[in-house]
Design a protein around this motif. Structure first.
Motif, PDB file in Angstrom:
ATOM      1  N   ARG A   1     -17.685  -3.764   1.592  1.00 33.97           N
ATOM      2  CA  ARG A   1     -18.515  -3.270   0.491  1.00 33.97           C
ATOM      3  C   ARG A   1     -18.409  -4.155  -0.745  1.00 33.97           C
ATOM      4  O   ARG A   1     -19.408  -4.475  -1.376  1.00 33.97           O
TER       5      ARG A   1
ATOM      6  N   TRP B   1       0.836  -1.195   0.000  1.00 31.76           N
ATOM      7  CA  TRP B   1       0.000   0.000   0.000  1.00 31.76           C
ATOM      8  C   TRP B   1       0.876   1.252   0.000  1.00 31.76           C
ATOM      9  O   TRP B   1       0.619   2.204  -0.725  1.00 31.76           O
TER      10      TRP B   1
ATOM     11  N   CYS C   1      -0.698   3.930  -3.254  1.00 29.25           N
ATOM     12  CA  CYS C   1      -2.132   3.857  -3.530  1.00 29.25           C
ATOM     13  C   CYS C   1      -2.829   5.133  -3.047  1.00 29.25           C
ATOM     14  O   CYS C   1      -3.865   5.529  -3.585  1.00 29.25           O
TER      15      CYS C   1
ATOM     16  N   GLN D   1     -10.076  -6.496  -9.241  1.00 30.22           N
ATOM     17  CA  GLN D   1      -9.714  -5.103  -9.506  1.00 30.22           C
ATOM     18  C   GLN D   1      -8.196  -4.929  -9.505  1.00 30.22           C
ATOM     19  O   GLN D   1      -7.638  -4.224 -10.341  1.00 30.22           O
ATOM     20  N   LEU D   2      -7.515  -5.587  -8.561  1.00 27.08           N
ATOM     21  CA  LEU D   2      -6.063  -5.427  -8.463  1.00 27.08           C
ATOM     22  C   LEU D   2      -5.354  -6.141  -9.608  1.00 27.08           C
ATOM     23  O   LEU D   2      -4.337  -5.678 -10.108  1.00 27.08           O
TER      24      LEU D   2
ATOM     25  N   GLN E   1     -13.355   3.780 -18.188  1.00 23.46           N
ATOM     26  CA  GLN E   1     -13.687   4.778 -17.171  1.00 23.46           C
ATOM     27  C   GLN E   1     -12.408   5.345 -16.559  1.00 23.46           C
ATOM     28  O   GLN E   1     -11.331   5.176 -17.092  1.00 23.46           O
ATOM     29  N   ARG E   2     -12.560   6.006 -15.386  1.00 23.95           N
ATOM     30  CA  ARG E   2     -11.384   6.521 -14.692  1.00 23.95           C
ATOM     31  C   ARG E   2     -10.373   5.407 -14.567  1.00 23.95           C
ATOM     32  O   ARG E   2     -10.731   4.271 -14.339  1.00 23.95           O
ATOM     33  N   ARG E   3      -9.127   5.725 -14.672  1.00 23.85           N
ATOM     34  CA  ARG E   3      -8.122   4.693 -14.744  1.00 23.85           C
ATOM     35  C   ARG E   3      -7.433   4.434 -13.414  1.00 23.85           C
ATOM     36  O   ARG E   3      -7.066   5.354 -12.706  1.00 23.85           O
TER      37      ARG E   3
ATOM     38  N   ILE F   1     -12.123  -7.302  -5.023  1.00 19.20           N
ATOM     39  CA  ILE F   1     -10.854  -6.602  -4.794  1.00 19.20           C
ATOM     40  C   ILE F   1      -9.729  -7.294  -5.572  1.00 19.20           C
ATOM     41  O   ILE F   1      -8.925  -6.636  -6.239  1.00 19.20           O
TER      42      ILE F   1
ATOM     43  N   LEU G   1     -11.221   3.542   0.810  1.00 22.59           N
ATOM     44  CA  LEU G   1     -11.053   2.081   0.856  1.00 22.59           C
ATOM     45  C   LEU G   1     -11.114   1.478   2.260  1.00 22.59           C
ATOM     46  O   LEU G   1     -10.921   0.273   2.411  1.00 22.59           O
TER      47      LEU G   1
ATOM     48  N   THR H   1      -4.032   2.307 -12.037  1.00 23.16           N
ATOM     49  CA  THR H   1      -2.792   1.704 -12.505  1.00 23.16           C
ATOM     50  C   THR H   1      -2.880   0.178 -12.451  1.00 23.16           C
ATOM     51  O   THR H   1      -3.384  -0.365 -11.478  1.00 23.16           O
TER      52      THR H   1
ATOM     53  N   TYR I   1      -0.748  -2.757 -11.676  1.00 19.53           N
ATOM     54  CA  TYR I   1       0.563  -2.989 -11.067  1.00 19.53           C
ATOM     55  C   TYR I   1       1.132  -4.353 -11.411  1.00 19.53           C
ATOM     56  O   TYR I   1       2.203  -4.702 -10.969  1.00 19.53           O
TER      57      TYR I   1
ATOM     58  N   LEU J   1      -2.678  -7.821  -0.146  1.00 16.74           N
ATOM     59  CA  LEU J   1      -3.460  -6.579  -0.142  1.00 16.74           C
ATOM     60  C   LEU J   1      -4.891  -6.830   0.319  1.00 16.74           C
ATOM     61  O   LEU J   1      -5.457  -6.035   1.069  1.00 16.74           O
TER      62      LEU J   1
ATOM     63  N   ALA K   1     -10.037   8.551  -6.246  1.00 16.51           N
ATOM     64  CA  ALA K   1     -10.613   7.204  -6.313  1.00 16.51           C
ATOM     65  C   ALA K   1     -11.312   6.884  -4.987  1.00 16.51           C
ATOM     66  O   ALA K   1     -11.126   7.590  -4.007  1.00 16.51           O
TER      67      ALA K   1
HETATM   68  C1  HEC Z   1      -3.974   6.460 -10.648  1.00 15.04           C
HETATM   69  C2  HEC Z   1      -4.890   6.384  -9.553  1.00 15.04           C
HETATM   70  C3  HEC Z   1      -4.990   5.090  -8.753  1.00 15.04           C
HETATM   71  C4  HEC Z   1      -3.981   4.450  -8.052  1.00 15.04           C
HETATM   72  C5  HEC Z   1      -2.536   4.866  -7.914  1.00 15.04           C
HETATM   73  C6  HEC Z   1      -4.611   3.314  -7.403  1.00 15.04           C
HETATM   74  N1  HEC Z   1      -5.938   3.256  -7.728  1.00 15.04           N
HETATM   75 FE1  HEC Z   1      -7.294   1.885  -7.032  1.00 15.04          FE
HETATM   76  N2  HEC Z   1      -8.760   2.761  -8.143  1.00 15.04           N
HETATM   77  C7  HEC Z   1      -8.600   3.901  -8.912  1.00 15.04           C
HETATM   78  C8  HEC Z   1      -9.877   4.246  -9.518  1.00 15.04           C
HETATM   79  C9  HEC Z   1     -10.122   5.428 -10.433  1.00 15.04           C
HETATM   80  C10 HEC Z   1     -10.807   3.278  -9.055  1.00 15.04           C
HETATM   81  C11 HEC Z   1     -12.292   3.206  -9.364  1.00 15.04           C
HETATM   82  C12 HEC Z   1     -12.597   2.774 -10.743  1.00 15.04           C
HETATM   83  C13 HEC Z   1     -13.916   3.355 -11.175  1.00 15.04           C
HETATM   84  O1  HEC Z   1     -14.807   3.521 -10.337  1.00 15.04           O
HETATM   85  O2  HEC Z   1     -14.028   3.641 -12.359  1.00 15.04           O
HETATM   86  C14 HEC Z   1     -10.081   2.371  -8.195  1.00 15.04           C
HETATM   87  C15 HEC Z   1     -10.653   1.283  -7.548  1.00 15.04           C
HETATM   88  C16 HEC Z   1     -10.003   0.493  -6.597  1.00 15.04           C
HETATM   89  C17 HEC Z   1     -10.632  -0.524  -5.809  1.00 15.04           C
HETATM   90  C18 HEC Z   1     -12.110  -0.877  -5.838  1.00 15.04           C
HETATM   91  C19 HEC Z   1     -12.821   0.157  -5.004  1.00 15.04           C
HETATM   92  C20 HEC Z   1     -14.305   0.133  -5.060  1.00 15.04           C
HETATM   93  O3  HEC Z   1     -14.940   0.585  -4.098  1.00 15.04           O
HETATM   94  O4  HEC Z   1     -14.840  -0.323  -6.062  1.00 15.04           O
HETATM   95  C21 HEC Z   1      -9.664  -1.067  -5.000  1.00 15.04           C
HETATM   96  C22 HEC Z   1      -9.815  -2.165  -3.978  1.00 15.04           C
HETATM   97  C23 HEC Z   1      -8.418  -0.393  -5.312  1.00 15.04           C
HETATM   98  N3  HEC Z   1      -8.662   0.551  -6.274  1.00 15.04           N
HETATM   99  C24 HEC Z   1      -7.216  -0.665  -4.704  1.00 15.04           C
HETATM  100  C25 HEC Z   1      -6.025  -0.006  -5.004  1.00 15.04           C
HETATM  101  C26 HEC Z   1      -4.733  -0.356  -4.428  1.00 15.04           C
HETATM  102  C27 HEC Z   1      -4.500  -1.439  -3.402  1.00 15.04           C
HETATM  103  C28 HEC Z   1      -3.818   0.501  -4.966  1.00 15.04           C
HETATM  104  C29 HEC Z   1      -2.303   0.511  -4.743  1.00 15.04           C
HETATM  105  C30 HEC Z   1      -1.629  -0.747  -4.941  1.00 15.04           C
HETATM  106  C31 HEC Z   1      -4.526   1.386  -5.883  1.00 15.04           C
HETATM  107  N4  HEC Z   1      -5.861   1.045  -5.876  1.00 15.04           N
HETATM  108  C32 HEC Z   1      -3.918   2.409  -6.611  1.00 15.04           C
HETATM  109  C33 HEC Z   1      -7.445   4.627  -9.095  1.00 15.04           C
HETATM  110  C34 HEC Z   1      -6.210   4.330  -8.540  1.00 15.04           C
END
Ligand code: HEC
Ligand code: HEC
Length: 231
Positions: free
Chosen positions: A81, A53, A58, A90-91, A101-103, A87, A75, A105, A107, A117, A72
């Motif tokens: 939820r 994390w 994140c 998504q990861l 949609q919104r992007r 999860i 969490l 990364t 990983y 995680l 975003a």
């Molecule tokens: C560049 C920005 C960005 C980074 C950095 C990022 N995320 Fe995200 N993440 C998002 C976006 C935007 C969404 C929601 C996608 C949507 O709703 O369109 C999301 C969604 C999620 C969700 C689902 C959440 C939900 O309620 O639906 C999880 C879990 C998550 N991310 C975990 C992580 C973790 C763990 C990391 C680090 C390893 C991370 N994210 C790094 C942008 C990011």
């Protein structure tokens, strides 16, 4: 009027009393800390997840415990939820979950890192934050409707499938609406499809989701029961 010595005594006595109360309350708080943070739940996996994390930043997009950026979703309670399957999906492949949609990364996490995680998020929601974040107040009718339909739907359906599919008018639009799908397709198809969409259709856009056998059989039963309403 207080005499000078009475004022001094009043000041010193008051300071001593308040300091004692302050130190006592601080001590009490520190005593509660391990329990409130669920320190006993900090397994090696949770700790590795916490380091991921931090290392992957994140928080550059998300908040946790209210801290971070607002691009975003929050969490802290994402485990409750969305559940572990969502999860993990998504990861593994953020683009597949929210195409166009919104992007987030990608990983390219290994399965072990995803597990860590997920464990970290499972721990995070056990921390006692005095009720933070508050559940949105949807009003009584919306809550009644939500709980009525939640009873019929498998939890995994409400957490994961509705991101892309709608049913009875609510849900995502990435995949087709699933109303009446039990009249179009049969249980054997659902099972093969949920196990691996790409094995059924080479150009499937639905990702292979991390579902276990119990979830698949629950979903197969549920989907098979979605019959077309006679008009
Ligand atoms: C560049 C920005 C960005 C980074 C950095 C990022 N995320 Fe995200 N993440 C998002 C976006 C935007 C969404 C929601 C996608 C949507 O709703 O369109 C999301 C969604 C999620 C969700 C689902 C959440 C939900 O309620 O639906 C999880 C879990 C998550 N991310 C975990 C992580 C973790 C763990 C990391 C680090 C390893 C991370 N994210 C790094 C942008 C990011
Ligand atoms: C990331 C988006 C996404 C998620 C999440 C998702 N699906 Fe799909 N699904 C699709 C798309 C897109 C299709 C259309 C077929 C294709 O090209 O893959 C589809 C097709 C289907 C079909 C076939 C429908 C038909 O009319 O042919 C079923 C059944 C189905 N999904 C069930 C589910 C279930 C159950 C879940 C939850 C475990 C789920 N899907 C999660 C995107 C998704």
């Amino acid at each position: 009027m207080l005499s000078k010595s009475a004022a001094k005594a009043f000041f010193l006595g008051g300071t001593a009393l308040c300091s004692t109360v302050f130190l006592g309350l601080s001590y009490d708080t520190f005593q509660q800390m391990p329990q409130r943070t669920n320190a006993a739940g900090l397994t090696a996996s949770v700790i590795r997840g916490k380091h991921l994390w931090e290392d992957k930043n994140c928080m550059g997009c998300h908040t946790l415990f209210g801290e971070g950026a607002y691009y975003a979703p929050e969490l802290t309670r994402v485990y409750e939820r969305r559940g572990p399957a969502f999860i993990a999906a998504q990861l593994k492949d953020p683009d597949a979950m929210f195409p166009g949609q919104r992007r987030m990364t990608n990983y390219h996490f290994t399965d072990g890192e995803v597990t860590d995680l997920v464990a970290f998020f499972e721990w995070a929601q056990t921390v006692d934050l005095n009720g933070f974040p508050a559940k949105p107040s949807l009003g009584a009718p919306a809550q009644r409707a939500a709980s009525a339909s939640a009873q019929k739907k498998p939890q995994i359906f409400s957490q994961l499938c509705v991101t892309c599919h709608s049913l009875e008018g609510t849900g995502g639009t990435v995949g087709p609406a699933l109303d009446g799908v039990g009249s179009r397709l049969d249980a054997a198809y659902f099972e093969r499809w949920l196990k691996d969409p790409l094995a059924v259709k080479a150009d499937a856009r639905m990702p292979k989701l991390p579902l276990d056998d119990a979830q698949i059989s629950e979903l197969v039963t549920f989907l098979s029961a979605q019959k077309e309403m006679p008009r």
